[in-house]
Design an enzyme around this catalytic site. Structure first.
Site, PDB file in Angstrom:
ATOM      1  N   ASP A  36       0.834  -1.195   0.000  1.00  0.00           N
ATOM      2  CA  ASP A  36       0.000   0.000   0.000  1.00  0.00           C
ATOM      3  C   ASP A  36       0.871   1.249   0.000  1.00  0.00           C
ATOM      4  O   ASP A  36       1.780   1.394   0.828  1.00  0.00           O
ATOM      5  CB  ASP A  36      -0.889  -0.040   1.243  1.00  0.00           C
ATOM      6  CG  ASP A  36      -1.941   1.046   1.269  1.00  0.00           C
ATOM      7  OD1 ASP A  36      -1.957   1.890   0.354  1.00  0.00           O
ATOM      8  OD2 ASP A  36      -2.752   1.039   2.211  1.00  0.00           O
ATOM      9  N   ASP A  64      -7.335   2.192 -10.665  1.00  0.00           N
ATOM     10  CA  ASP A  64      -8.605   1.471 -10.708  1.00  0.00           C
ATOM     11  C   ASP A  64      -9.743   2.480 -10.579  1.00  0.00           C
ATOM     12  O   ASP A  64      -9.794   3.247  -9.622  1.00  0.00           O
ATOM     13  CB  ASP A  64      -8.658   0.467  -9.557  1.00  0.00           C
ATOM     14  CG  ASP A  64      -9.787  -0.546  -9.712  1.00  0.00           C
ATOM     15  OD1 ASP A  64     -10.886  -0.145 -10.164  1.00  0.00           O
ATOM     16  OD2 ASP A  64      -9.582  -1.730  -9.393  1.00  0.00           O
ATOM     17  N   THR A  83       2.332   2.565 -21.905  1.00  0.00           N
ATOM     18  CA  THR A  83       2.351   1.270 -21.239  1.00  0.00           C
ATOM     19  C   THR A  83       1.475   0.283 -21.998  1.00  0.00           C
ATOM     20  O   THR A  83       0.677   0.650 -22.859  1.00  0.00           O
ATOM     21  CB  THR A  83       1.830   1.393 -19.803  1.00  0.00           C
ATOM     22  OG1 THR A  83       0.440   1.776 -19.838  1.00  0.00           O
ATOM     23  CG2 THR A  83       2.613   2.441 -19.024  1.00  0.00           C
ATOM     24  N   ARG A  84       1.624  -0.987 -21.641  1.00  0.00           N
ATOM     25  CA  ARG A  84       0.793  -2.013 -22.270  1.00  0.00           C
ATOM     26  C   ARG A  84      -0.680  -1.794 -21.969  1.00  0.00           C
ATOM     27  O   ARG A  84      -1.533  -2.012 -22.821  1.00  0.00           O
ATOM     28  CB  ARG A  84       1.232  -3.400 -21.791  1.00  0.00           C
ATOM     29  CG  ARG A  84       2.485  -3.921 -22.464  1.00  0.00           C
ATOM     30  CD  ARG A  84       2.950  -5.216 -21.868  1.00  0.00           C
ATOM     31  NE  ARG A  84       3.523  -5.008 -20.537  1.00  0.00           N
ATOM     32  CZ  ARG A  84       3.991  -5.988 -19.784  1.00  0.00           C
ATOM     33  NH1 ARG A  84       3.956  -7.230 -20.214  1.00  0.00           N
ATOM     34  NH2 ARG A  84       4.508  -5.731 -18.594  1.00  0.00           N
ATOM     35  N   GLU A 118      -2.162   1.080 -21.510  1.00  0.00           N
ATOM     36  CA  GLU A 118      -2.641   2.183 -22.330  1.00  0.00           C
ATOM     37  C   GLU A 118      -2.879   1.729 -23.771  1.00  0.00           C
ATOM     38  O   GLU A 118      -3.876   2.116 -24.407  1.00  0.00           O
ATOM     39  CB  GLU A 118      -1.642   3.335 -22.299  1.00  0.00           C
ATOM     40  CG  GLU A 118      -2.091   4.549 -23.094  1.00  0.00           C
ATOM     41  CD  GLU A 118      -1.063   5.644 -23.091  1.00  0.00           C
ATOM     42  OE1 GLU A 118      -0.947   6.335 -24.114  1.00  0.00           O
ATOM     43  OE2 GLU A 118      -0.376   5.817 -22.066  1.00  0.00           O
TER      44      GLU A 118
END
Length: 230
Positions: free
Chosen positions: A108, A130, A208-209, A211
């Protein structure tokens, strides 16, 4: 500067997907202890670094963080991610490219942020968090009043908070949360002057992958930059 605390200290979402491959498992055992940062150690690690410190909140597969670490070897890159598969992927990139300026928090980010000294960060990233689309889950969204208060405490004047999302509602949510925060504090300024400023990915914002997948599925991202004022 005193920042409000999060009212819910639970971490939601998946912690692991499929079992780790042998190499990834070995990296978790051997490399992670060498590059790990925790709320108990982050203050001393940051104090020992003479240059800029950047923090990525939820680094996913680590491509974005690793790219910046390679491009900015004098910057201490700290990344936090509770998803074990993502941590293992970043460790593989650290190993492959021999990145010496990365520290990894497997867990976290909130206790880590609370432990970082004031005004020590010169950039923060929250990329495709998320969205928690159901209204009853909005309290789980990372962009929140406590997060923005801590970000304001941690960021130096003139530094940047970067947020990306391919969910229009989350983009609106982010802008609204910043607007509400600024009613009392005037800490952040959205730097966009025209639509292209938030719809076109900047050159120093590696893709990024996740995106790429969002774009393939017809969800163009928004790239939001907020400058720390004051």
């Amino acid at each position: 500067m005193t920042s409000p605390e999060w009212t819910d200290d639970r971490v939601y979402g998946r912690r692991q997907d499929k079992p780790l491959r042998t190499r990834h498992s070995n990296l978790m055992s051997d490399l992670l202890p060498q590059v790990a940062v925790t709320p108990d150690t982050v203050k001393s690690i940051v104090a020992a670094h003479q240059g800029d410190v950047w923090l990525e909140v939820g680094f996913g597969g680590g491509e974005h963080l690793a790219w910046h670490a390679a491009q900015n070897p004098d910057v201490l890159m700290i990344g936090a991610e509770p998803f074990i598969n993502g941590v293992a992927k970043l460790l593989a990139l650290i190993d492959e490219y021999d990145l010496k300026n990365v520290r990894v928090c497997h867990g976290d980010v909130r206790p880590l942020m609370a432990a970082i000294p004031d005004r020590r960060l010169s950039r923060m990233f929250v990329l495709h968090p998320d969205p928690w689309p159901k209204s009853r889950h909005f309290k789980r969204r990372m962009i929140s009043a406590p997060f923005l208060a801590h970000a304001a405490r941690l960021l130096q004047t003139g530094s940047e908070l970067r947020v990306a999302s391919d969910i229009p509602d989350y983009v609106r949510w982010t802008l609204m949360r910043v607007q509400i925060h600024n009613r009392w504090n005037k800490d952040f300024q959205w730097t966009a002057n025209r639509k292209a400023d938030w719809t076109n990915r900047p050159e120093d914002w590696p893709q990024t992958r996740y995106e790429k997948k969002a774009i393939r599925e017809g969800r163009p991202p928004a790239y939001l930059k907020f400058a720390r004022c004051g």
